[in-house]
Design a protein around this motif. Structure first.
Motif, mmCIF file in Angstrom:
data_model
loop_
_atom_site.group_PDB
_atom_site.id
_atom_site.type_symbol
_atom_site.label_atom_id
_atom_site.label_comp_id
_atom_site.label_asym_id
_atom_site.label_seq_id
_atom_site.Cartn_x
_atom_site.Cartn_y
_atom_site.Cartn_z
ATOM 1 N N LEU A 23 17.043 -12.381 -6.612
ATOM 2 C CA LEU A 23 16.007 -12.749 -7.581
ATOM 3 C C LEU A 23 16.655 -13.534 -8.707
ATOM 4 N N ILE A 24 16.108 -14.705 -9.005
ATOM 5 C CA ILE A 24 16.520 -15.462 -10.192
ATOM 6 C C ILE A 24 15.398 -15.340 -11.208
ATOM 7 N N SER A 25 15.721 -14.736 -12.358
ATOM 8 C CA SER A 25 14.704 -14.437 -13.364
ATOM 9 C C SER A 25 14.956 -15.203 -14.653
ATOM 10 N N GLU A 26 14.046 -15.060 -15.569
ATOM 11 C CA GLU A 26 14.058 -15.601 -16.929
ATOM 12 C C GLU A 26 13.444 -17.010 -16.969
ATOM 13 N N PRO A 27 12.752 -17.317 -18.062
ATOM 14 C CA PRO A 27 12.123 -18.637 -18.177
ATOM 15 C C PRO A 27 13.152 -19.745 -18.358
ATOM 16 N N TYR A 28 12.826 -20.921 -17.835
ATOM 17 C CA TYR A 28 13.665 -22.102 -18.055
ATOM 18 C C TYR A 28 13.682 -22.431 -19.543
ATOM 19 N N ASN A 29 14.877 -22.736 -20.075
ATOM 20 C CA ASN A 29 15.032 -23.092 -21.484
ATOM 21 C C ASN A 29 15.683 -24.465 -21.561
ATOM 22 N N HIS A 30 14.906 -25.472 -21.938
ATOM 23 C CA HIS A 30 15.397 -26.847 -21.921
ATOM 24 C C HIS A 30 16.484 -27.102 -22.962
ATOM 25 N N THR A 31 16.693 -26.174 -23.914
ATOM 26 C CA THR A 31 17.746 -26.356 -24.922
ATOM 27 C C THR A 31 19.078 -25.756 -24.490
ATOM 28 N N GLU A 32 19.080 -25.012 -23.379
ATOM 29 C CA GLU A 32 20.306 -24.376 -22.890
ATOM 30 C C GLU A 32 21.152 -25.364 -22.090
ATOM 31 N N THR A 33 22.441 -25.040 -21.942
ATOM 32 C CA THR A 33 23.286 -25.792 -21.037
ATOM 33 C C THR A 33 22.892 -25.498 -19.595
ATOM 34 N N GLN A 34 23.369 -26.339 -18.688
ATOM 35 C CA GLN A 34 23.118 -26.163 -17.258
ATOM 36 C C GLN A 34 24.443 -26.354 -16.538
ATOM 37 N N THR A 35 25.133 -25.255 -16.261
ATOM 38 C CA THR A 35 26.461 -25.338 -15.661
ATOM 39 C C THR A 35 26.589 -24.527 -14.374
ATOM 40 N N SER A 69 9.537 -20.331 -4.616
ATOM 41 C CA SER A 69 9.515 -20.760 -6.009
ATOM 42 C C SER A 69 8.079 -21.088 -6.378
ATOM 43 N N GLY A 70 7.919 -21.915 -7.399
ATOM 44 C CA GLY A 70 6.548 -22.241 -7.786
ATOM 45 C C GLY A 70 6.495 -23.415 -8.720
ATOM 46 N N GLY A 71 5.467 -23.322 -9.585
ATOM 47 C CA GLY A 71 4.602 -22.192 -9.829
ATOM 48 C C GLY A 71 5.360 -20.915 -10.174
ATOM 49 N N GLU A 72 4.603 -19.846 -10.296
ATOM 50 C CA GLU A 72 5.183 -18.538 -10.578
ATOM 51 C C GLU A 72 4.769 -17.564 -9.474
ATOM 52 N N PRO A 73 5.702 -17.196 -8.590
ATOM 53 C CA PRO A 73 5.344 -16.306 -7.478
ATOM 54 C C PRO A 73 4.705 -14.997 -7.905
ATOM 55 N N PHE A 74 5.155 -14.408 -9.017
ATOM 56 C CA PHE A 74 4.635 -13.102 -9.424
ATOM 57 C C PHE A 74 3.259 -13.190 -10.079
ATOM 58 N N ASP A 75 2.736 -14.405 -10.266
ATOM 59 C CA ASP A 75 1.340 -14.544 -10.679
ATOM 60 C C ASP A 75 0.385 -14.328 -9.506
ATOM 61 N N GLN A 76 0.922 -14.259 -8.284
ATOM 62 C CA GLN A 76 0.135 -13.944 -7.081
ATOM 63 C C GLN A 76 0.775 -12.732 -6.398
ATOM 64 N N GLU A 77 0.869 -11.658 -7.122
ATOM 65 C CA GLU A 77 1.695 -10.538 -6.679
ATOM 66 C C GLU A 77 1.220 -9.918 -5.367
ATOM 67 N N ASN A 78 -0.084 -9.790 -5.180
ATOM 68 C CA ASN A 78 -0.578 -9.184 -3.943
ATOM 69 C C ASN A 78 -0.293 -10.067 -2.737
ATOM 70 N N ALA A 79 -0.556 -11.361 -2.885
ATOM 71 C CA ALA A 79 -0.281 -12.292 -1.787
ATOM 72 C C ALA A 79 1.222 -12.396 -1.538
ATOM 73 N N SER A 119 11.647 -16.554 -10.417
ATOM 74 C CA SER A 119 10.578 -16.150 -11.329
ATOM 75 C C SER A 119 10.947 -16.543 -12.751
ATOM 76 N N GLY A 120 9.957 -16.980 -13.499
ATOM 77 C CA GLY A 120 10.166 -17.283 -14.902
ATOM 78 C C GLY A 120 9.956 -16.081 -15.809
#
Length: 209
Positions: free
Chosen positions: A120-132, A70-80, A99-100
């Motif tokens: 892979l878990i994708s998409e940015p976190y959205n604080h207005t969404e439910t969490q279920t 996780s991170g941070g954003e792992p795909f911001d360091q794609e080569n590493a 990844s966000g």
């Protein structure tokens, strides 16, 4: 090659099935509002040689049930990230990567297509969404089974109800939590106040660069 690391820990029991190695990369360009890990946004700190990280992981890998990155954003360091995943895949254990970025952005990348990542878990976190849903900070996030191993290890696990569970890790200077807290840090902070404990956390950080 160097890699920017926020922290690594074993065992982590709240970010996938079994006792897992948790690897949090340092640096993120996405900056989701309400992120509980704002301390991992800054780049150019905590840089280590990737070979040094591999030596640490080699001690834990024979004992672990899986790996969560996780991170941070792992795909911001794609080569590493590519080199890290190539090394981890030699141990034949399941790998979950957060990844966000949207799946639309990620789906054509070699790392998503070559079998190095099982889930892979994708998409940015959205604080207005439910969490279920288990492992998700907000329900807009998507789970992608990229290999048969990923589906076999995670499908039943993800069907289990969302639970209030966090790993607590204590060092000489800090106490830090691993997992996906329900409603971010709100309930945890309030519980601290109710017991006369003042908590500071990364959601309170305003300076990110």
């Amino acid at each position: 090659m160097d890699i920017h690391i926020s922290r690594v820990h074993f065992p982590v029991t709240t970010l996938g099935p079994g006792k897992r190695i948790g690897i949090w990369l340092q640096g993120c360009t996405i900056h989701c509002k309400g992120c509980i890990s704002m301390d991992t946004w800054q780049f150019n700190i905590n840089k280590v040689p990737l070979n040094d990280l591999k030596q640490v992981l080699e001690v834990w890998l024979p004992q672990c049930d899986g790996i969560t990155i996780s991170g941070g954003e792992p795909f911001d360091q794609e080569n590493a990230l590519f080199e890290l995943l190539e090394f981890l895949n030699s141990y034949k254990t399941n790998i979950l990567v957060y990844s966000g970025f949207s799946f639309e952005t990620l789906k054509e990348k070699e790392l998503v297509q070559n079998g190095f990542i099982d889930v892979l878990i994708s998409e940015p976190y959205n604080h207005t969404e439910t969490q279920t849903k288990r492992l998700l900070g907000s329900d807009n996030q998507q789970v992608h089974f990229l290999t048969p191993l990923g589906k076999r290890e995670f499908a039943t696990y993800l069907e289990q109800p969302l639970e209030k569970e966090l790993d607590i890790h204590i060092t000489e200077e800090t106490v830090w939590l691993a997992g996906i807290p329900i409603n971010g840090m709100k309930e945890i902070t309030q519980a601290g106040k109710d017991n006369n404990v003042d908590l500071s956390h990364s959601q309170a950080v305003t300076k990110t660069k």
